[in-house]
Design a protein around this motif. Structure first.
Motif, PDB file in Angstrom:
ATOM      1  N   GLN A 155       5.231  21.165 -17.547  1.00 10.41           N
ATOM      2  CA  GLN A 155       6.064  22.048 -17.491  1.00 10.41           C
ATOM      3  C   GLN A 155       6.864  22.089 -18.449  1.00 10.41           C
ATOM      4  N   ALA A 156       7.593  20.978 -18.881  1.00 11.90           N
ATOM      5  CA  ALA A 156       8.386  21.025 -20.247  1.00 11.90           C
ATOM      6  C   ALA A 156       7.615  21.493 -21.350  1.00 11.90           C
ATOM      7  N   GLU A 157       6.160  21.232 -21.468  1.00 11.23           N
ATOM      8  CA  GLU A 157       5.571  21.520 -22.681  1.00 11.23           C
ATOM      9  C   GLU A 157       5.522  22.925 -22.538  1.00 11.23           C
ATOM     10  N   GLY A 158       5.176  23.701 -21.574  1.00 15.19           N
ATOM     11  CA  GLY A 158       4.965  25.130 -21.362  1.00 15.19           C
ATOM     12  C   GLY A 158       6.468  25.625 -21.754  1.00 15.19           C
TER      13      GLY A 158
ATOM     14  N   GLY B 127       0.714  -1.077   0.056  1.00 14.36           N
ATOM     15  CA  GLY B 127       0.070   0.085  -0.007  1.00 14.36           C
ATOM     16  C   GLY B 127       0.762   1.150   0.085  1.00 14.36           C
ATOM     17  N   ARG B 128       1.862   1.278   0.819  1.00 10.68           N
ATOM     18  CA  ARG B 128       2.867   2.513   0.808  1.00 10.68           C
ATOM     19  C   ARG B 128       3.455   2.670  -0.509  1.00 10.68           C
ATOM     20  N   LEU B 129       3.855   1.523  -1.087  1.00 14.16           N
ATOM     21  CA  LEU B 129       4.627   1.587  -2.355  1.00 14.16           C
ATOM     22  C   LEU B 129       3.686   2.305  -3.408  1.00 14.16           C
ATOM     23  N   LYS B 130       2.413   1.648  -3.284  1.00 10.80           N
ATOM     24  CA  LYS B 130       1.214   2.144  -4.401  1.00 10.80           C
ATOM     25  C   LYS B 130       1.087   3.866  -4.164  1.00 10.80           C
ATOM     26  N   LYS B 131       1.215   4.106  -2.947  1.00  5.87           N
ATOM     27  CA  LYS B 131       0.895   5.552  -2.728  1.00  5.87           C
ATOM     28  C   LYS B 131       2.225   6.367  -3.486  1.00  5.87           C
ATOM     29  N   GLU B 132       3.305   6.036  -3.176  1.00  6.19           N
ATOM     30  CA  GLU B 132       4.765   6.652  -3.655  1.00  6.19           C
ATOM     31  C   GLU B 132       4.567   6.685  -5.168  1.00  6.19           C
ATOM     32  N   LEU B 133       3.986   5.327  -5.595  1.00  2.05           N
ATOM     33  CA  LEU B 133       4.071   5.484  -7.148  1.00  2.05           C
ATOM     34  C   LEU B 133       3.001   6.501  -7.854  1.00  2.05           C
ATOM     35  N   GLU B 134       1.982   6.566  -7.042  1.00  2.00           N
ATOM     36  CA  GLU B 134       1.005   7.426  -7.419  1.00  2.00           C
ATOM     37  C   GLU B 134       1.441   8.972  -7.460  1.00  2.00           C
ATOM     38  N   ALA B 135       2.277   9.187  -6.431  1.00  3.22           N
ATOM     39  CA  ALA B 135       2.937  10.526  -6.001  1.00  3.22           C
ATOM     40  C   ALA B 135       3.857  10.815  -7.319  1.00  3.22           C
ATOM     41  N   LYS B 136       4.717   9.761  -7.396  1.00  2.00           N
ATOM     42  CA  LYS B 136       5.647   9.857  -8.660  1.00  2.00           C
ATOM     43  C   LYS B 136       5.097  10.260  -9.927  1.00  2.00           C
ATOM     44  N   ASP B 137       3.844   9.444 -10.248  1.00  2.00           N
ATOM     45  CA  ASP B 137       3.271   9.674 -11.697  1.00  2.00           C
ATOM     46  C   ASP B 137       2.806  11.273 -11.517  1.00  2.00           C
ATOM     47  N   ARG B 138       2.256  11.683 -10.483  1.00  2.00           N
ATOM     48  CA  ARG B 138       1.926  12.963 -10.410  1.00  2.00           C
ATOM     49  C   ARG B 138       2.848  14.034 -10.638  1.00  2.00           C
ATOM     50  N   ASP B 139       4.047  13.865 -10.039  1.00  2.00           N
ATOM     51  CA  ASP B 139       5.314  14.400 -10.466  1.00  2.00           C
ATOM     52  C   ASP B 139       5.590  14.574 -11.871  1.00  2.00           C
ATOM     53  N   ILE B 140       5.528  13.412 -12.311  1.00  2.00           N
ATOM     54  CA  ILE B 140       5.837  13.234 -13.736  1.00  2.00           C
ATOM     55  C   ILE B 140       5.225  13.973 -14.799  1.00  2.00           C
ATOM     56  N   GLU B 141       3.723  14.099 -14.535  1.00  2.00           N
ATOM     57  CA  GLU B 141       2.843  14.638 -15.264  1.00  2.00           C
ATOM     58  C   GLU B 141       3.003  16.365 -15.084  1.00  2.00           C
ATOM     59  N   THR B 142       3.317  16.606 -13.845  1.00  2.00           N
ATOM     60  CA  THR B 142       3.507  17.887 -13.687  1.00  2.00           C
ATOM     61  C   THR B 142       4.997  18.461 -14.590  1.00  2.00           C
TER      62      THR B 142
END
Length: 213
Positions: free
Chosen positions: A185-188, A166-181
């Motif tokens: 930013q890169a597109e901008g 469960g902890r690793l899944k939450k970390e993975l979701e947070a990493k995915d959100r950071d990657i999307e952000t």
């Protein structure tokens, strides 16, 4: 030895045998299948539930034996403070009887105490072995061993690390959100770069036209 203390002694011997079985070195595959069976077997689950209830009764026996040792120690202290009012032979007989009760009380206290202590060691050892199996399987997966990560591995991982997953899944979701952000930013930044490039090229073209005139 009474019946319940005899059963406690048998439980202590059983715990010692289980502990020896846990620390016996076995191949990784066999150990993984064994612990997967233990974690999924309904018979083992019922046995563990019954042992938990048994350990509650042993804890009660341990508290009672400690209380008996304390009371017998008080009786021995009273004998040592008595004067010459009682005959030496009678006093010696009573003292031996109290010392015998002290011996049995201490024996019962040690028996129950070691049984409870070994149960804690077994629980911790079982948890640590599950964790080691999970980490070994993860290492084999990272090294490219296709045989790792089978059903038995999944069972062991589920038995030993549900909270970790469960902890690793939450970390993975947070990493995915950071990657999307970062992608946004890169597109901008890239769009701004192209706009600046167009502006610079347009300014150069205007200057060249003015020079030509």
């Amino acid at each position: 030895m009474t019946l319940y203390y005899s059963l406690t002694f048998l439980l202590l011997v059983f715990e010692m045998a289980v502990f020896m079985a846990l620390i016996v070195p076995l191949p990784f595959t066999i150990k993984r299948k064994l612990f997967a069976f233990i974690s999924e077997s309904p018979i083992v689950a019922k046995l563990q539930y019954g042992l938990k209830i048994t350990f509650i009764f042993i804890l009660i026996l341990f508290i009672d034996s400690v209380n008996r040792v304390f009371r017998v120690q008080q009786e021995l202290s009273a004998f040592s403070k008595e004067g010459n009012g009682i005959g030496a032979a009678h006093l010696g007989t009573d003292r031996m009887e109290v010392q015998a009760r002290k011996f049995y009380s201490q024996r019962n206290m040690y028996l129950c105490g070691f049984t409870l202590f070994l149960s804690l060691i077994l629980n911790r050892t079982y948890t640590m072995i599950l964790e080691v199996l999970r980490l070994e399987d993860r290492v084999k997966l990272l090294e490219g061993d296709k045989r790792a990560g089978g059903k038995d591995s999944a069972r062991v991982a589920e038995a030993g690390s549900l909270g970790e997953i469960g902890r690793l899944k939450k970390e993975l979701e947070a990493k995915d959100r950071d990657i999307e952000t970062l992608k946004k930013q890169a597109e901008g930044l890239s769009s701004e770069y192209y706009k600046l490039g167009d502006q610079v090229s347009g300014n150069k073209g205007d200057k060249n036209e003015k020079k030509g005139q």
